[in-house]
Design a protein around this motif. Structure first.
Motif, PDB file in Angstrom:
ATOM      1  N   GLY B 234       0.851  -1.188   0.000  1.00  0.00           N
ATOM      2  CA  GLY B 234       0.000   0.000   0.000  1.00  0.00           C
ATOM      3  C   GLY B 234       0.881   1.230   0.000  1.00  0.00           C
ATOM      4  O   GLY B 234       2.081   1.120  -0.246  1.00  0.00           O
ATOM      5  N   PRO B 235       0.277   2.375   0.245  1.00  0.00           N
ATOM      6  CA  PRO B 235       1.099   3.593   0.251  1.00  0.00           C
ATOM      7  C   PRO B 235       2.087   3.589   1.418  1.00  0.00           C
ATOM      8  O   PRO B 235       1.773   3.083   2.487  1.00  0.00           O
ATOM      9  CB  PRO B 235       0.073   4.719   0.417  1.00  0.00           C
ATOM     10  N   SER B 236       3.245   4.159   1.184  1.00  0.00           N
ATOM     11  CA  SER B 236       4.282   4.213   2.218  1.00  0.00           C
ATOM     12  C   SER B 236       3.903   5.194   3.312  1.00  0.00           C
ATOM     13  O   SER B 236       3.115   6.116   3.069  1.00  0.00           O
ATOM     14  CB  SER B 236       5.602   4.686   1.613  1.00  0.00           C
ATOM     15  N   PRO B 237       4.483   5.011   4.488  1.00  0.00           N
ATOM     16  CA  PRO B 237       4.292   6.009   5.536  1.00  0.00           C
ATOM     17  C   PRO B 237       4.871   7.354   5.101  1.00  0.00           C
ATOM     18  O   PRO B 237       5.740   7.417   4.228  1.00  0.00           O
ATOM     19  CB  PRO B 237       5.065   5.426   6.725  1.00  0.00           C
ATOM     20  N   THR B 238       4.395   8.421   5.753  1.00  0.00           N
ATOM     21  CA  THR B 238       4.773   9.775   5.330  1.00  0.00           C
ATOM     22  C   THR B 238       6.276   9.986   5.318  1.00  0.00           C
ATOM     23  O   THR B 238       6.821  10.582   4.396  1.00  0.00           O
ATOM     24  CB  THR B 238       4.150  10.808   6.297  1.00  0.00           C
ATOM     25  N   TRP B 239       6.966   9.517   6.333  1.00  0.00           N
ATOM     26  CA  TRP B 239       8.420   9.795   6.404  1.00  0.00           C
ATOM     27  C   TRP B 239       9.136   9.262   5.179  1.00  0.00           C
ATOM     28  O   TRP B 239      10.018   9.899   4.621  1.00  0.00           O
ATOM     29  CB  TRP B 239       9.030   9.219   7.690  1.00  0.00           C
ATOM     30  N   LEU B 240       8.706   8.062   4.716  1.00  0.00           N
ATOM     31  CA  LEU B 240       9.373   7.460   3.557  1.00  0.00           C
ATOM     32  C   LEU B 240       8.993   8.219   2.280  1.00  0.00           C
ATOM     33  O   LEU B 240       9.847   8.516   1.441  1.00  0.00           O
ATOM     34  CB  LEU B 240       8.980   5.971   3.463  1.00  0.00           C
ATOM     35  N   GLN B 241       7.700   8.537   2.184  1.00  0.00           N
ATOM     36  CA  GLN B 241       7.261   9.318   1.022  1.00  0.00           C
ATOM     37  C   GLN B 241       7.995  10.662   0.963  1.00  0.00           C
ATOM     38  O   GLN B 241       8.477  11.068  -0.094  1.00  0.00           O
ATOM     39  CB  GLN B 241       5.758   9.576   1.104  1.00  0.00           C
ATOM     40  N   PRO B 251       6.546   8.449  -4.969  1.00  0.00           N
ATOM     41  CA  PRO B 251       6.266   7.261  -4.160  1.00  0.00           C
ATOM     42  C   PRO B 251       5.279   6.371  -4.912  1.00  0.00           C
ATOM     43  O   PRO B 251       4.338   6.870  -5.531  1.00  0.00           O
ATOM     44  CB  PRO B 251       5.627   7.831  -2.891  1.00  0.00           C
ATOM     45  N   ILE B 252       5.505   5.052  -4.856  1.00  0.00           N
ATOM     46  CA  ILE B 252       4.638   4.135  -5.602  1.00  0.00           C
ATOM     47  C   ILE B 252       3.898   3.217  -4.645  1.00  0.00           C
ATOM     48  O   ILE B 252       2.671   3.249  -4.549  1.00  0.00           O
ATOM     49  CB  ILE B 252       5.455   3.356  -6.646  1.00  0.00           C
ATOM     50  N   SER B 253       4.639   2.400  -3.917  1.00  0.00           N
ATOM     51  CA  SER B 253       4.024   1.560  -2.898  1.00  0.00           C
ATOM     52  C   SER B 253       5.131   1.214  -1.920  1.00  0.00           C
ATOM     53  O   SER B 253       6.312   1.420  -2.228  1.00  0.00           O
ATOM     54  CB  SER B 253       3.430   0.284  -3.512  1.00  0.00           C
ATOM     55  N   ILE B 254       4.760   0.689  -0.790  1.00  0.00           N
ATOM     56  CA  ILE B 254       5.785   0.438   0.227  1.00  0.00           C
ATOM     57  C   ILE B 254       6.924  -0.402  -0.344  1.00  0.00           C
ATOM     58  O   ILE B 254       8.103  -0.068  -0.211  1.00  0.00           O
ATOM     59  CB  ILE B 254       5.205  -0.281   1.462  1.00  0.00           C
ATOM     60  N   LEU B 255       6.562  -1.492  -1.015  1.00  0.00           N
ATOM     61  CA  LEU B 255       7.594  -2.428  -1.475  1.00  0.00           C
ATOM     62  C   LEU B 255       8.559  -1.763  -2.460  1.00  0.00           C
ATOM     63  O   LEU B 255       9.775  -1.903  -2.345  1.00  0.00           O
ATOM     64  CB  LEU B 255       6.941  -3.662  -2.104  1.00  0.00           C
ATOM     65  N   ILE B 258      10.678   0.962  -0.775  1.00  0.00           N
ATOM     66  CA  ILE B 258      11.790   0.433   0.032  1.00  0.00           C
ATOM     67  C   ILE B 258      13.012   0.158  -0.862  1.00  0.00           C
ATOM     68  O   ILE B 258      14.155   0.476  -0.498  1.00  0.00           O
ATOM     69  CB  ILE B 258      11.352  -0.841   0.799  1.00  0.00           C
ATOM     70  N   THR B 259      12.768  -0.390  -2.053  1.00  0.00           N
ATOM     71  CA  THR B 259      13.922  -0.624  -2.933  1.00  0.00           C
ATOM     72  C   THR B 259      14.580   0.709  -3.300  1.00  0.00           C
ATOM     73  O   THR B 259      15.804   0.824  -3.325  1.00  0.00           O
ATOM     74  CB  THR B 259      13.543  -1.374  -4.225  1.00  0.00           C
ATOM     75  N   ASN B 260      13.769   1.744  -3.548  1.00  0.00           N
ATOM     76  CA  ASN B 260      14.337   3.060  -3.868  1.00  0.00           C
ATOM     77  C   ASN B 260      15.076   3.645  -2.675  1.00  0.00           C
ATOM     78  O   ASN B 260      16.098   4.312  -2.829  1.00  0.00           O
ATOM     79  CB  ASN B 260      13.240   4.021  -4.332  1.00  0.00           C
ATOM     80  N   PHE B 261      14.529   3.385  -1.502  1.00  0.00           N
ATOM     81  CA  PHE B 261      15.190   3.880  -0.295  1.00  0.00           C
ATOM     82  C   PHE B 261      16.629   3.358  -0.222  1.00  0.00           C
ATOM     83  O   PHE B 261      17.575   4.115  -0.021  1.00  0.00           O
ATOM     84  CB  PHE B 261      14.399   3.457   0.949  1.00  0.00           C
ATOM     85  N   PHE B 262      16.785   2.062  -0.429  1.00  0.00           N
ATOM     86  CA  PHE B 262      18.134   1.490  -0.314  1.00  0.00           C
ATOM     87  C   PHE B 262      19.044   1.924  -1.469  1.00  0.00           C
ATOM     88  O   PHE B 262      20.256   2.040  -1.318  1.00  0.00           O
ATOM     89  CB  PHE B 262      18.073  -0.030  -0.166  1.00  0.00           C
ATOM     90  N   THR B 263      18.431   2.163  -2.614  1.00  0.00           N
ATOM     91  CA  THR B 263      19.222   2.662  -3.736  1.00  0.00           C
ATOM     92  C   THR B 263      19.934   3.954  -3.349  1.00  0.00           C
ATOM     93  O   THR B 263      21.128   4.122  -3.595  1.00  0.00           O
ATOM     94  CB  THR B 263      18.308   2.920  -4.951  1.00  0.00           C
ATOM     95  N   PHE B 264      19.200   4.861  -2.724  1.00  0.00           N
ATOM     96  CA  PHE B 264      19.781   6.163  -2.393  1.00  0.00           C
ATOM     97  C   PHE B 264      20.478   6.180  -1.038  1.00  0.00           C
ATOM     98  O   PHE B 264      21.389   6.950  -0.808  1.00  0.00           O
ATOM     99  CB  PHE B 264      18.702   7.253  -2.458  1.00  0.00           C
ATOM    100  N   MET B 385      12.791  -3.945   6.974  1.00  0.00           N
ATOM    101  CA  MET B 385      11.914  -2.802   6.725  1.00  0.00           C
ATOM    102  C   MET B 385      10.586  -3.251   6.120  1.00  0.00           C
ATOM    103  O   MET B 385       9.521  -2.731   6.457  1.00  0.00           O
ATOM    104  CB  MET B 385      12.604  -1.790   5.807  1.00  0.00           C
ATOM    105  N   ILE B 386      10.647  -4.260   5.248  1.00  0.00           N
ATOM    106  CA  ILE B 386       9.404  -4.777   4.646  1.00  0.00           C
ATOM    107  C   ILE B 386       8.495  -5.339   5.737  1.00  0.00           C
ATOM    108  O   ILE B 386       7.305  -5.033   5.799  1.00  0.00           O
ATOM    109  CB  ILE B 386       9.733  -5.851   3.579  1.00  0.00           C
ATOM    110  N   VAL B 387       9.094  -6.144   6.597  1.00  0.00           N
ATOM    111  CA  VAL B 387       8.289  -6.767   7.651  1.00  0.00           C
ATOM    112  C   VAL B 387       7.701  -5.707   8.586  1.00  0.00           C
ATOM    113  O   VAL B 387       6.548  -5.767   8.981  1.00  0.00           O
ATOM    114  CB  VAL B 387       9.136  -7.801   8.431  1.00  0.00           C
TER     115      VAL B 387
END
Lengths: 364, 803
Positions: B234-241, B251-255, B258-264, B385-387
């Motif tokens: 579903g949609p990511s929490p605000t901090w991640l967005q 932002p696309i979806s949590i999953l 998360i991959t984009n988060f680790f990329t950067f 983070m996914i869990v």
């Protein structure tokens, strides 16, 4: 005897009166013949002297001679007066409108790229750098591999390289238009070996076109190799160059760590400057202007040039000739350099005799 | 690479300001391109409280407010509907700059009532598009800086975004953590410890992974993954967005986020498959036949043989390390996810990416190099983070291949910084810097960390030390002169000649052009002939498709453009390179001049005339003379086809070695370039001029005869195609020692000459100067030689002496 000699005073008065009364040069000449000609009155009296005794000669000789001189002078004075009058008359009729334009001779000009190349050459020549040149169509190896840019290196993708058309079935990589003057480093190393001090000015090519990029522009590369050359020497050389080129007393250069595949360590070089009203002032102010990239030649590059990196080391740098021309002479648009617009050529061009010479100063 | 200040602080414990960070980054070689710091615009705003709000006496929509500020009570006129007694507001006092309306506020008078400042909306402050009334803040002290309040209450709105340029050697700096590590080494804070996580697997992954044997070496070192089942996307929490939005990502979806988060965050691209869309197992292999593939970007790609892909039992599901497939991608309804982390061969990625023209974040990072020491940690961190955000339970990690060790070490000579760079950095500082950057130093050798594939030798160690220590400390040292004393000339003969040609042409009135080395196809065909064209593979435009083999086409174009601007009298030149083939070295330097129009501008003196072939010839001769070309050349009429066949000549040393060509440009060429009038031109082939054999500054001795020279003029009637050079040559040949010069001083040809002398006849007059060396010539001697000259000319030309 003695007859005629006694009326010399009358003769003198008469002749001078005649002379004063003549009205043109022709009459004056007639008078001269009448008195001083072969059969003139004075000449005849001179002849009489021959038949006189010594005492008479002593008396009349000087008298006659001085009379002759006096008449001569009077004739010349009168003649000069006639000529002066005639000249004055002529000059009164001779008048030109001196505000008309002079005959125009077309003024030629030297292009700023040539002028600045000469300036750069002059400065580095003084520091002992020779000038090397190389092919503009260059092999993939010289342009990339030898400069520590292997085929997969991301820097290749960032260079907007022009490739020469290439037979489809060839296994060799296509030739390129050199993207920088750095291949000349390798060729110079191969042909002359170390030690080396050269600059390599010339055309380079990148497939890019906008306000600040043209598909062709000019670079100058510098290379110095010896046993103990350090990056501190590089900084000094560049300081000297910038000071001489911009013709200022003081410069401040800032080295910033960077990366070029062919140098290690690498630095971008900024100069302290100020901009006011579009005018650049070097050596003062709070702005920094990036002018070139540089560094210590990478050991792999030395190896490619056939030079032992255990024995030799040195620096290399590269900068844009067009760019430093724009900065020094306040030329706004790079594209205009290659437009051949006569107005531009005349405005930004240099006189043929403005050859940059250090002893006179580089620019006017 | 973009990142936010707060993200940086996740990895770096620092008290440095944004601008200090910026300066340090640039100095480190991570050049700052842009810093967007919202706080920098808001420094002057303070919190105030409306203590009284009354209707403006002269305006229905305005209120006169009394506002308590840190500088006492101020009267401020406000048009917002929500301006009312009792609320806390943001005040811009006179002198403050208000970014949203780009104005510095002063004391004003609004409809007869004085106003001392402004109460602001979010839009006026440049914080958002919100303009529905002024900001009301629920808390805060009167006089407190608004930024300070905002930093506590809404940090994401205050976060500075820093953008830096990353050089290709620094993949580690493509993650926030790598940037933080550099800053820590520089002394701008302390690198926080990386969280160590191990999530025990609860079950065996049904999806197994494998790498084909032939793909292990130059395709994929290691491919790891784990199934996480029963997740809720579903949609990511605000901090991640907020983090992703700040970098310009959607932002696309949590999953996916998360991959984009680790990329950067860590320069660690990951991929998530919707496990329910996979058939069977995943296999990394090289394609054996061309195949179509639809990527996550919904575009169709044509993959070719040899590209490395990931396939399930049915089809390709990912272009390895570059882009996943649309069919197996995660969506909001994904329930079971397969997380992938792999180490791909960077050369392979670069090649495939270039061919497919895909510029994804994954390709960008994979082709620069991913830390192989961080593969398994990344799986653990990402699955944690996914869990945490999606729930679910992870499988045991499944893996194929293994990380090839790139462990290496280089001799660490602590003296080398000084001998290579010429800078003093203490030994302790050198070791500290290397340590902070993750190097291990052991027994005089330095071992680079796994995230620094660019460290490949001693010079790299030196670079790291001086880079972190700062090159701003470098002080210039004079470079020793090679030779003591007056510098020697540095130019080669050719370089000097090039310069001489240029300056001489400018001195006789030509304007130098520098034109592109490219020409268009039509010009190339006209000037170079069919088979020998030199085409580019990727020209920038159709007009620049070929390398020039002649300088004339670009000068003709320049002349045309100048004519169109109203400049009709032109003398242009270029000294530059032309190409004779597509191999390196098939190039030479030539000088070309071009004349059009009249010899001078219109003037009242009446000397103006159209330029003609002999202007071009004279100028060419000046250049040849300036370049000290030999005088033993001849003029041949066989010029290339771009020249007027009857009005051009080739100056050649022997029949083959052309030194120059001059004349009128062929009228067809002139027309095709859109030029008006005739065009005169010349080209001097500088490189063909032989080197002088004697290299001395000494001149030949000057011999002057004391005997009177005698000039005799002769006029001949000859066929009008008999060339003057024949007449001159015949006269000269009579007595080389006595005849000093023969010059043509008159030619009378054309219709009137034909009427006078007979059809096809002209008259040509020469002046012969006789210079005796040992005695004065007698009349008899002069008559004798004169009649010999006449006989010789008549004999050579078949003409007669004009009576």
């Amino acid at each position: 005897m003695g007859v005629g000699m006694d009326d010399l005073e009358d003769l003198r008065v008469g002749v001078l009166k005649h002379i004063s009364e003549v009205s043109d040069e022709g009459e004056l000449e007639n008078l001269r013949l009448r008195f001083l000609g072969k059969k003139g009155e004075i000449s005849l009296k001179m002849r009489e002297l021959g038949s006189m005794n010594p005492e008479q000669k002593m008396t009349y000789g000087p008298l006659l001679n001085s009379l002759k001189d006096e008449i001569n002078s009077a004739l010349i004075a009168k003649k000069t007066a006639f000529q002066d009058t005639a000249l004055d008359e002529r000059l009164r009729t001779e008048w030109l409108d001196v505000t008309l334009p002079g005959r125009v001779r077309g003024e030629g000009t030297i292009h700023p790229v040539s002028q600045v190349t000469d300036e750069v050459t002059e400065i580095f020549a003084d520091m002992g750098f020779l000038v090397a040149e190389g092919p503009q169509i260059e092999s993939d190896w010289y342009n990339f591999d030898a400069l520590n840019i292997p085929s997969h290196h991301p820097a290749r993708g960032e260079m907007d390289t022009f490739y020469m058309k290439h037979p489809k079935n060839s296994n060799e990589p296509p030739h390129v238009l050199r993207t920088h003057t750095s291949p000349v480093q390798i060729r110079t190393m191969q042909s002359s070996g170390a030690p080396i001090k050269v600059i390599c000015p010339g055309r380079v090519y990148r497939a890019d076109y906008d306000q600040t990029h043209t598909p062709m522009f000019h670079q100058v590369e510098g290379l110095a190799l010896d046993k103990n050359i350090t990056m501190a020497n590089l900084k000094w050389v560049l300081e000297e160059f910038v000071r001489a080129f911009f013709e200022v007393d003081e410069v401040e250069l800032r080295f910033r760590a960077s990366h070029f595949p062919f140098t290690e360590p690498s630095a971008e070089v900024d100069i302290r400057c100020s901009w006011s009203g579009g005018q650049l002032k070097v050596g003062e102010g709070d702005d920094w202007l990036e002018i070139l990239g540089s560094g210590m030649v990478h050991p792999n590059v030395l190896k490619a040039g056939g030079i032992d990196p255990e024995k030799w080391q040195g620096f290399a740098f590269g900068m844009g000739i067009d760019r430093i021309a724009m900065l020094k002479y306040g030329i706004p648009d790079l594209r205009s350099f290659f437009d051949s617009d006569l107005r531009w050529l005349k405005h930004y061009g240099f006189a043929a005799l403005d050859q940059p010479i250090l002893s006179t100063g580089l620019s006017k | 690479m973009k990142f936010t200040f707060s993200w940086l602080k996740e990895h770096l414990d620092t008290t440095a300001s944004v601008s200090e960070i910026g300066d340090a980054l640039t100095d480190l070689g991570l050049e700052v391109e842009n810093i967007l710091d919202p706080a920098s615009h808001l420094e002057s705003f303070t919190i105030g409280k409306i203590i009284k709000a009354e209707q403006h006496p002269n305006a229905d929509r305005l209120r006169v407010c009394l506002v308590q500020t840190d500088e006492g009570e101020k009267q401020i006129i406000c048009g917002a509907d929500n301006a009312r007694t009792g609320i806390n507001v943001v005040v811009a006092k006179p002198g403050s700059y208000v970014p949203g309306i780009d104005t510095t506020i002063g004391v004003g008078n609004i409809r007869g009532v004085e106003s001392e400042g402004m109460m602001c909306s979010e839009r006026e402050m440049g914080m958002s598009d919100e303009h529905d009334g002024i900001i009301e803040i629920p808390s805060g002290q009167i006089g407190e800086k608004f930024v300070d309040w905002l930093k506590v209450k809404n940090p994401s709105k205050m976060d500075a975004v820093i953008e830096i340029a990353i050089t290709p050697n620094r993949p580690d700096a493509l993650g926030v953590r790598g940037i933080a590590r550099d800053l820590a080494a520089k002394g701008i804070g302390v690198l926080k410890a990386q969280e160590k996580v191990t999530l025990p697997g609860k079950f065996e992954s049904q999806v197994k992974v494998s790498i084909d044997k032939d793909t292990q070496k130059n395709g994929c070192e290691i491919f790891s993954g784990r199934l996480i089942r029963k997740v809720k996307n579903g949609p990511s929490p605000t901090w991640l967005q907020d983090r992703l939005i700040a970098l310009g990502l959607r932002p696309i979806s949590i999953l996916v986020d998360i991959t984009n988060f680790f990329t950067f965050d860590s320069n660690r691209p990951l991929h998530v498959f919707d496990a329910d869309k996979l058939s069977g197992n995943l296999r990394v292999h090289k394609l054996t036949k061309p195949t179509e593939f639809i990527g996550l970007d919904e575009k169709k790609y044509y993959l070719s043989e040899g590209m490395v892909v990931i396939s399930d039992d049915k089809e390709i599901v990912s272009i390895a390390g570059i882009m996943g497939g649309l069919n197996s991608g995660c969506t909001d309804t994904t329930q079971n996810v397969f997380l992938e982390a792999a180490i791909w061969n960077n050369v392979q990625i670069a090649k495939t990416g270039r061919v497919l023209k895909i510029n994804s974040d994954a390709r960008y990072r994979n082709e620069r190099g991913i830390d192989p020491g961080f593969n398994n940690e990344a799986i653990e961190l990402a699955s944690k983070m996914i869990v945490e955000l999606c729930g679910g339970e992870p499988s045991i990690v499944t893996s194929a291949g293994k990380v090839e060790s790139k462990a290496r070490s280089y001799k660490l000579d602590l003296n080398r910084v000084n001998t290579l760079v010429g800078m003093d950095v203490s030994e302790g500082e050198q070791l500290r810097i290397l340590g902070e950057l993750g190097f291990e130093v052991n027994q005089g050798r330095a071992f680079p960390p796994s995230w620094r594939p660019d460290i490949l030798g001693e010079a790299d160690l030196v670079e790291e030390i001086v880079r972190v220590s700062s090159l701003q400390n470098l002080i210039g040292k004079p470079l020793a002169r090679t030779n003591i004393g007056v510098p020697k000339p540095v130019l080669t003969l050719l370089q000097r000649r090039e310069r001489t040609a240029r300056r001489t042409l400018a001195s006789i009135g030509y304007n130098e052009c520098v034109s592109y080395s490219f020409i268009d196809r039509d010009s190339a065909l006209q000037f170079c002939g069919g088979d020998d064209l030199i085409p580019l593979e990727n020209p920038i435009s159709i007009d620049m498709g070929y390398m020039r083999q002649d300088l004339l086409p670009n000068l003709l174009k320049a002349a045309q453009r100048n004519q169109a601007r109203g400049f009709l009298d032109l003398s242009l030149f270029e000294v530059g390179t032309i190409f004779s083939g597509k191999e390196p070295g098939q190039q030479s330097i030539v000088a070309t001049g071009l004349l059009i129009g009249n010899t001078s501008p219109r003037d009242p003196h009446g000397d103006r005339r159209a330029v003609d072939v002999f202007d071009a010839k004279a100028d060419m001769e000046i250049i040849l003379q300036a370049l000290v070309a030999p005088k033993t050349t001849k003029i041949y009429r066989d010029t290339p086809k771009v020249w007027h066949p009857g009005r051009s000549g080739r100056i050649s040393l022997g029949p083959k070695n052309t030194l120059a060509v001059f004349g009128e440009v062929h009228p067809k060429i002139v027309k095709s370039f859109g030029l008006k009038g005739s065009v005169l031109a010349f080209t001097v082939l500088i490189e063909n001029i032989p080197t002088r054999k004697v290299n001395t500054a000494t001149r030949d001795a000057l011999t002057i005869s004391d005997f009177q020279a005698v000039d005799r003029d002769f006029s001949f009637i000859i066929d009008d195609r008999v060339e003057a050079s024949l007449v001159v040559g015949a006269a000269e040949s009579i007595d080389k020692s006595l005849i000093e010069s023969v010059t043509v001083f008159d030619e009378f040809s054309g219709v009137k000459a034909s009427q006078q002398f007979g059809d096809g006849k002209k008259s040509l007059a020469i002046s012969v100067r006789l210079q005796p060396r040992d005695k004065t010539l007698t009349d008899k001697e002069i008559d004798e030689i004169s009649s010999k000259i006449v006989m010789a000319v008549i004999d050579k030309t078949g003409g007669e002496l004009r009576s």
